[in-house]
Design a protein around this motif. Structure first.
Motif, short mmCIF file in Angstrom:
data_model
loop_
_atom_site.label_atom_id
_atom_site.label_comp_id
_atom_site.label_asym_id
_atom_site.label_seq_id
_atom_site.Cartn_x
_atom_site.Cartn_y
_atom_site.Cartn_z
N LYS A 180 -9.06 4.47 3.81
CA LYS A 180 -10.46 4.06 3.99
C LYS A 180 -10.47 2.57 4.38
CE LYS A 180 -11.60 5.37 0.00
NZ LYS A 180 -11.15 5.99 -1.11
N PHE A 192 0.55 4.13 -2.89
CA PHE A 192 -0.37 4.99 -2.14
C PHE A 192 -1.06 6.02 -3.03
CE2 PHE A 192 -1.39 8.39 0.99
CZ PHE A 192 -2.30 7.64 1.72
N ASP A 193 -0.37 6.46 -4.11
CA ASP A 193 -0.98 7.45 -4.99
C ASP A 193 -2.18 6.89 -5.75
OD1 ASP A 193 0.81 5.77 -6.11
OD2 ASP A 193 1.60 7.21 -7.58
N LYS A 196 -2.67 8.33 15.85
CA LYS A 196 -3.36 7.31 15.06
C LYS A 196 -3.32 7.67 13.57
CE LYS A 196 -7.87 7.01 14.74
NZ LYS A 196 -9.19 7.04 15.38
N ILE A 197 -2.84 6.74 12.76
CA ILE A 197 -2.89 6.96 11.31
C ILE A 197 -4.19 6.36 10.77
CG2 ILE A 197 -1.74 6.53 9.11
CD1 ILE A 197 0.87 6.22 10.77
N PHE A 198 -4.44 5.12 11.17
CA PHE A 198 -5.69 4.49 10.80
C PHE A 198 -5.98 3.35 11.79
CE2 PHE A 198 -8.47 1.57 8.46
CZ PHE A 198 -9.44 2.47 8.02
N ARG A 216 -6.14 3.55 -1.77
CA ARG A 216 -6.30 4.19 -0.46
C ARG A 216 -7.03 3.27 0.53
NH1 ARG A 216 -5.37 9.93 -1.12
NH2 ARG A 216 -3.39 9.79 -2.18
N THR A 217 -7.24 2.01 0.15
CA THR A 217 -8.00 1.12 1.02
C THR A 217 -7.07 0.38 1.97
OG1 THR A 217 -9.34 0.76 -0.92
CG2 THR A 217 -9.89 -0.53 1.03
N TYR A 218 -7.31 0.53 3.25
CA TYR A 218 -6.49 -0.12 4.27
C TYR A 218 -6.72 -1.64 4.20
CZ TYR A 218 -4.50 -1.16 8.83
OH TYR A 218 -3.74 -1.67 9.85
N PHE A 247 6.19 1.93 7.06
CA PHE A 247 5.32 2.05 5.91
C PHE A 247 4.13 2.92 6.26
CE2 PHE A 247 7.27 -2.21 5.40
CZ PHE A 247 8.13 -1.84 4.38
N LEU A 248 3.84 3.87 5.37
CA LEU A 248 2.75 4.85 5.59
C LEU A 248 3.01 5.66 6.86
CD1 LEU A 248 -0.24 2.50 4.80
CD2 LEU A 248 0.66 4.30 3.31
N GLY A 249 4.27 5.67 7.31
CA GLY A 249 4.61 6.42 8.51
C GLY A 249 4.30 5.67 9.78
N ALA A 250 3.88 4.40 9.65
CA ALA A 250 3.46 3.64 10.83
C ALA A 250 4.66 3.04 11.56
CB ALA A 250 2.51 2.52 10.43
N LEU A 271 0.83 -1.20 0.00
CA LEU A 271 0.00 0.00 0.00
C LEU A 271 0.87 1.26 0.00
CD1 LEU A 271 -2.87 1.07 0.11
CD2 LEU A 271 -2.73 1.06 2.60
N HIS A 272 1.98 1.18 0.76
CA HIS A 272 2.89 2.32 0.85
C HIS A 272 3.40 2.71 -0.54
CE1 HIS A 272 6.04 4.76 2.87
NE2 HIS A 272 6.75 4.46 1.78
N ARG A 315 -7.60 -5.29 5.06
CA ARG A 315 -8.38 -5.90 6.13
C ARG A 315 -8.22 -7.42 6.11
NH1 ARG A 315 -10.48 -1.09 4.94
NH2 ARG A 315 -11.89 -0.03 6.37
N LEU A 327 8.48 9.42 5.00
CA LEU A 327 7.58 8.80 5.98
C LEU A 327 8.11 7.46 6.45
CD1 LEU A 327 3.76 9.02 5.27
CD2 LEU A 327 5.07 9.85 7.22
#
Lengths: 395, 110
Positions: free
Chosen positions: B110, A76-77, A99-101, A80-82, A132-135, A72-73, A84, B44
């Motif tokens: 999302k 990312f452009d 919290k990022i998500f 946008r779906t996290y 990744f994604l700043g997490a 996802l990282h 699951r 990041l």
């Protein structure tokens, strides 16, 4: 002999009961603490074990989720779906614990622990090497079904109860073992005193009975006086004897409480002491109504005897003793020497005698007090030196 | 004459309406094969939080160096290390703030 032995063994002495109770309380508290502590230890071990199992699974999940985050990282452009997963829910937090998500149901997270049990969920906190994604933190959450907890509780209660029962049986055995020497010596002493006092009782009763039977009408005045003196002496010894046997033997016995009509009982005791009173020219003034009391006859008799005999002992020559009885109250008022107010609180102490001129051990009133306390009765003593003493009993 | 003035005026206006980031960073970066977006994600993945990212970026823009770059060797070999920024500290802060707001991950998933 055999009969006596059985009787003595069946008789559970109060002192014995007390020490047995003390020992058992101490013992039960101790084993309860021991069992509680080992249960706690067991619980924590089981919990750790469960968490270790969960950690293995969650580490695998975390690895999978990290890979997805990495993808996802890089895209990312476009996406946008996290990611699951049906097996767990997860969240990502940055280095500032922002919290990022998050998809978590329980929002409180302890970042300083790797794995822990929250309210209803287990949390696994994984520190990422590449953010990744700043997490910096990936948190995995799974439901804590509580089945393991139930299992632990079941075995704790089961084994705990079993251990408790075994300990109790062992404790009772121990108590018996400890008490045996004590019980043996008490039985021995008991039997000895009983035998000796019995030996004393027979001649004393014989003297009293024979004096009673003598026909004083046909006696010469001089002899009649002598006989009266013998009678008084014998009765004094008898009272003392009764107090002594009460102290050594009877107070240990279980009470045999019954309803006792007080009026005939008092009349009987007054008649018994009449000869003592007459020797000092003391008159009884009775004002007795019907009243009953529920208690042990021997003990009631000790109370009445001691108060009346004191009233005689410390009375003036030619004095009076007023006895008033009504429901719930017995008043015995003498016109004797009285005692000073500051001494009243001590008059129930054992071996306390205020007047050296009179005989006695000073045990009478201490017995009275003990019995009164046992039956939750109240005693009031009013006294004025030189005027007399009033003892009021209420129940 | 009037037309020319109006045109000039419009041009300045459109330039003014662009923020400092659009004016100072984007034009030069348009030439590069790696987008500012991708550079942001690299930051990041290395520095995680907002404070860290902003601080390091500010430092790098003031003192770019080979040892600190997030770009690959291949990229540096062909494009070289950038020049020190000539923006004032205030302008730099502003540009970086805008840069962060534009690409940050928060509220985008999302």
């Amino acid at each position: 002999m055999l009969v006596l032995k059985n009787k003595a063994t069946n008789l559970v002495l109060k002192s014995e009961k007390k020490s047995l109770l003390r020992f058992l309380t101490l013992y039960v508290t101790m084993i309860t603490i021991v069992i509680a502590l080992s249960s706690l230890f067991y619980y924590e071990t089981q919990e750790k074990l469960m968490l270790a199992e969960q950690r293995a699974i969650l580490t695998k999940y975390a690895y999978i989720q990290t890979k997805r985050l990495k993808v996802l990282h890089h895209y990312f452009d476009e996406r946008r779906t996290y990611p699951r997963d049906p097996r767990f829910t997860s969240a990502i937090y940055d280095i500032d614990l922002r919290k990022i998500f998050s998809l978590l149901e329980e929002v409180n997270i302890r970042f300083d622990e790797e794995i822990y049990i929250g309210t209803n969920h287990i949390h696994f906190v994984k520190s990422l090497d590449e953010y990744f994604l700043g997490a910096k933190y990936l948190i995995l959450e799974i439901k804590n079904d509580g089945i393991w907890r139930e299992e632990i509780w079941k075995s704790i209660i089961g084994y705990g109860l079993l251990a408790f029962l075994i300990f109790i049986v062992f404790g009772l055995y121990l108590a018996k073992l400890f008490l045996k020497p004590m019980r043996d010596s008490i039985i021995l002493l008991d039997r000895f005193i009983k035998d000796t006092t019995h030996e004393l009782n027979t001649p004393l009763s014989a003297i009293l009975a024979n004096i009673e039977m003598m026909d004083t009408d046909v006696m010469v005045e001089k002899n009649r006086k002598k006989l009266t003196r013998i009678n008084i002496a014998a009765k004094t010894v008898s009272t003392l004897y009764k107090d002594l046997t009460y102290l050594t033997l009877e107070q240990e016995k279980e009470n045999e409480d019954e309803d006792i009509a007080l009026k005939p009982m008092i009349e009987n005791r007054v008649e018994y002491f009449d000869i003592l009173a007459k020797s000092k020219n003391i008159t009884f003034i009775l004002s007795l109504e019907h009243a009953t009391i529920f208690m042990d006859r021997r003990k009631l008799s000790r109370i009445i005897d001691n108060i009346i005999s004191n009233a005689i002992k410390y009375n003036k020559r030619g004095g009076k003793i007023e006895i008033t009885l009504n429901e719930n109250l017995l008043k015995i008022k003498d016109s004797g020497i009285g005692i000073s107010e500051e001494k009243i609180p001590f008059m129930f102490d054992r071996y306390m005698r205020f007047n050296q001129s009179e005989g006695g051990f000073g045990i009478g009133l201490s017995i009275v007090k003990k019995i009164i306390d046992e039956y939750n009765m109240q005693i009031e003593v009013e006294s004025k030196e030189g005027e007399g003493t009033t003892v009021v009993l209420r129940w | 004459m009037v037309k020319k003035t109006v045109l000039f005026f419009m041009l300045t206006l459109s330039l003014m309406s662009q923020d400092i980031y659009e004016r100072k960073c984007v034009p030069c970066h348009k030439e590069l094969p790696t987008s500012l977006d991708q550079m942001f994600m690299s930051y990041l993945s290395l520095y995680s939080g907002e404070k860290n990212v902003k601080a390091v970026l500010k430092y790098y823009l003031q003192y770019p160096s080979k040892s600190m770059t997030v770009m690959s060797d291949l990229f540096i070999d062909s494009y070289g290390i950038k020049n020190e920024s000539n923006l004032s500290k205030k302008e730099l802060n502003e540009a970086i703030d805008i840069y962060w707001e534009k690409f940050k991950v928060f509220d985008k998933l999302k």
